[in-house]
Scaffold this motif. Sequence first.
Motif, PDB file in Angstrom:
ATOM      1  N   ARG A   1     -62.825 -62.791 -82.663  1.00 23.63           N
ATOM      2  CA  ARG A   1     -63.535 -61.529 -82.842  1.00 23.63           C
ATOM      3  C   ARG A   1     -63.971 -60.956 -81.499  1.00 23.63           C
ATOM      4  N   GLY A   2     -63.990 -59.651 -81.412  1.00 23.59           N
ATOM      5  CA  GLY A   2     -64.463 -58.990 -80.205  1.00 23.59           C
ATOM      6  C   GLY A   2     -65.975 -59.084 -80.070  1.00 23.59           C
ATOM      7  N   THR A   3     -66.471 -58.803 -78.891  1.00 21.12           N
ATOM      8  CA  THR A   3     -67.910 -58.950 -78.630  1.00 21.12           C
ATOM      9  C   THR A   3     -68.713 -57.692 -78.952  1.00 21.12           C
ATOM     10  N   ALA A   4     -68.056 -56.541 -79.058  1.00 22.34           N
ATOM     11  CA  ALA A   4     -68.788 -55.273 -79.201  1.00 22.34           C
ATOM     12  C   ALA A   4     -69.701 -55.259 -80.414  1.00 22.34           C
ATOM     13  N   GLU A   5     -69.236 -55.825 -81.538  1.00 26.30           N
ATOM     14  CA  GLU A   5     -70.021 -55.809 -82.777  1.00 26.30           C
ATOM     15  C   GLU A   5     -71.326 -56.596 -82.626  1.00 26.30           C
ATOM     16  N   TYR A   6     -71.316 -57.612 -81.766  1.00 26.44           N
ATOM     17  CA  TYR A   6     -72.473 -58.500 -81.632  1.00 26.44           C
ATOM     18  C   TYR A   6     -73.316 -58.189 -80.399  1.00 26.44           C
ATOM     19  N   PHE A   7     -72.679 -57.734 -79.331  1.00 27.03           N
ATOM     20  CA  PHE A   7     -73.387 -57.513 -78.074  1.00 27.03           C
ATOM     21  C   PHE A   7     -73.582 -56.044 -77.750  1.00 27.03           C
ATOM     22  N   GLY A   8     -73.005 -55.144 -78.577  1.00 24.63           N
ATOM     23  CA  GLY A   8     -73.017 -53.727 -78.244  1.00 24.63           C
ATOM     24  C   GLY A   8     -74.406 -53.127 -78.120  1.00 24.63           C
ATOM     25  N   ASN A   9     -75.383 -53.628 -78.897  1.00 26.51           N
ATOM     26  CA  ASN A   9     -76.734 -53.064 -78.875  1.00 26.51           C
ATOM     27  C   ASN A   9     -77.675 -53.779 -77.920  1.00 26.51           C
ATOM     28  N   ILE A  10     -77.177 -54.766 -77.205  1.00 25.18           N
ATOM     29  CA  ILE A  10     -78.026 -55.470 -76.244  1.00 25.18           C
ATOM     30  C   ILE A  10     -78.115 -54.637 -74.967  1.00 25.18           C
ATOM     31  N   PRO A  11     -79.313 -54.298 -74.541  1.00 30.25           N
ATOM     32  CA  PRO A  11     -79.426 -53.460 -73.330  1.00 30.25           C
ATOM     33  C   PRO A  11     -78.861 -54.169 -72.107  1.00 30.25           C
ATOM     34  N   ALA A  12     -78.239 -53.386 -71.236  1.00 31.26           N
ATOM     35  CA  ALA A  12     -77.597 -53.949 -70.049  1.00 31.26           C
ATOM     36  C   ALA A  12     -78.470 -53.834 -68.806  1.00 31.26           C
ATOM     37  N   GLY A  13     -79.751 -53.507 -68.977  1.00 31.81           N
ATOM     38  CA  GLY A  13     -80.639 -53.364 -67.833  1.00 31.81           C
ATOM     39  C   GLY A  13     -80.808 -54.653 -67.051  1.00 31.81           C
ATOM     40  N   LYS A  14     -81.072 -54.527 -65.768  1.00 31.43           N
ATOM     41  CA  LYS A  14     -81.255 -55.702 -64.916  1.00 31.43           C
ATOM     42  C   LYS A  14     -82.652 -56.280 -65.106  1.00 31.43           C
ATOM     43  N   PRO A  15     -82.775 -57.614 -65.197  1.00 34.78           N
ATOM     44  CA  PRO A  15     -84.097 -58.227 -65.370  1.00 34.78           C
ATOM     45  C   PRO A  15     -84.934 -58.123 -64.107  1.00 34.78           C
ATOM     46  N   ASP A  16     -86.221 -58.369 -64.266  1.00 36.52           N
ATOM     47  CA  ASP A  16     -87.141 -58.356 -63.131  1.00 36.52           C
ATOM     48  C   ASP A  16     -86.690 -59.401 -62.109  1.00 36.52           C
ATOM     49  N   PRO A  17     -86.560 -59.033 -60.826  1.00 35.11           N
ATOM     50  CA  PRO A  17     -86.058 -59.967 -59.814  1.00 35.11           C
ATOM     51  C   PRO A  17     -86.881 -61.243 -59.699  1.00 35.11           C
ATOM     52  N   GLU A  18     -88.218 -61.127 -59.814  1.00 37.08           N
ATOM     53  CA  GLU A  18     -89.056 -62.316 -59.688  1.00 37.08           C
ATOM     54  C   GLU A  18     -88.856 -63.252 -60.880  1.00 37.08           C
ATOM     55  N   MET A  19     -88.777 -62.664 -62.078  1.00 29.09           N
ATOM     56  CA  MET A  19     -88.526 -63.483 -63.260  1.00 29.09           C
ATOM     57  C   MET A  19     -87.166 -64.165 -63.170  1.00 29.09           C
TER      58      MET A  19
END
Length: 304
Positions: free
Chosen positions: A173-191
């Motif tokens: 199965r492709g990933t779009a159905e499961y990962f499509g709504n996960i935001p692609a923003g970068k996490p906090d550098p310190e975290m």
Amino acid sequence: MAPRASWKGYLKLSLVSCPVRLYPATSTAERISFNQLHKDTHNRINMKPVDPELGLVERSDLVKGYEYEDKQYIIIDDADLEAVRIESNHTMNIEAFVDEHSVDVIYQDAPYYLAPDGAMAEETFAVLREAMRKSGKLAIARLVLSSRERVVTIGARANGMFVCTLRNPNEVRGTAEYFGNIPAGKPDPEMLQLAEALIKQKETTFDPKNYEDRYEIALMAMIREKLKGHKPIIAAAPERGNVINLMDALKASLSQSAKPPAKSKSKADEPAKPAAKTAKAGAGAAKENPLKANLLKAVGKSKG
């Protein structure tokens, strides 16, 4: 007793070939399994084939059928299957070589061992095995298993070869159905830095012996207790901790991993804590930024 081969045929590279045997690399024989019993008689239930019109039927009366339309079947017998002859029925013809780390793990399916079939095949087998080992390559070939052609990878392993069947692309199965709504923003550098440090602290060399099936062990312990006539001990579920925020959890995890267990102290041995000062500093920081206040507390805890 020698293991039974799942497949016998020839391994072929261009004009070079040798007879080989394929064996399953894994076994489920040691897994705990249960039988279906009647609740009153405790007799084992037999699953017998049933025809909607005739009722119980003998297995010898069963045939294979392919449903080409709804409830419409064409009968396929052994002679029909035997007539479907392709090279991979009896020959693993190596079609290409790829880097051993280039095959995505999601396509890897069932593992097998490949060994030479007889002393006459050993020299050719060894030459092919060592050539793949030195080049760091996996061979790509095909073979028919359980009336289905499978694409496989072949590589060197110990004195033999390791074969892994690959899933067909239409099975993955492709990933779009499961990962499509996960935001692609970068996490906090310190975290992110704290998470990387936590990963670093837990690095080790993988040894499957360290990861035994704890559920299987607990299940067998329960069975043994019942055999002795004892009531099984009910294990309490672990309590879930209340995580205030990710930064606190990361800092606390690092602090816990890095420090040895503290020695127990009596109340009289514990130094007095400057509670008022800490509370005042924490309150001031909280007014400015609640997350920053928690971070400051976590930093103080890890340094203390």
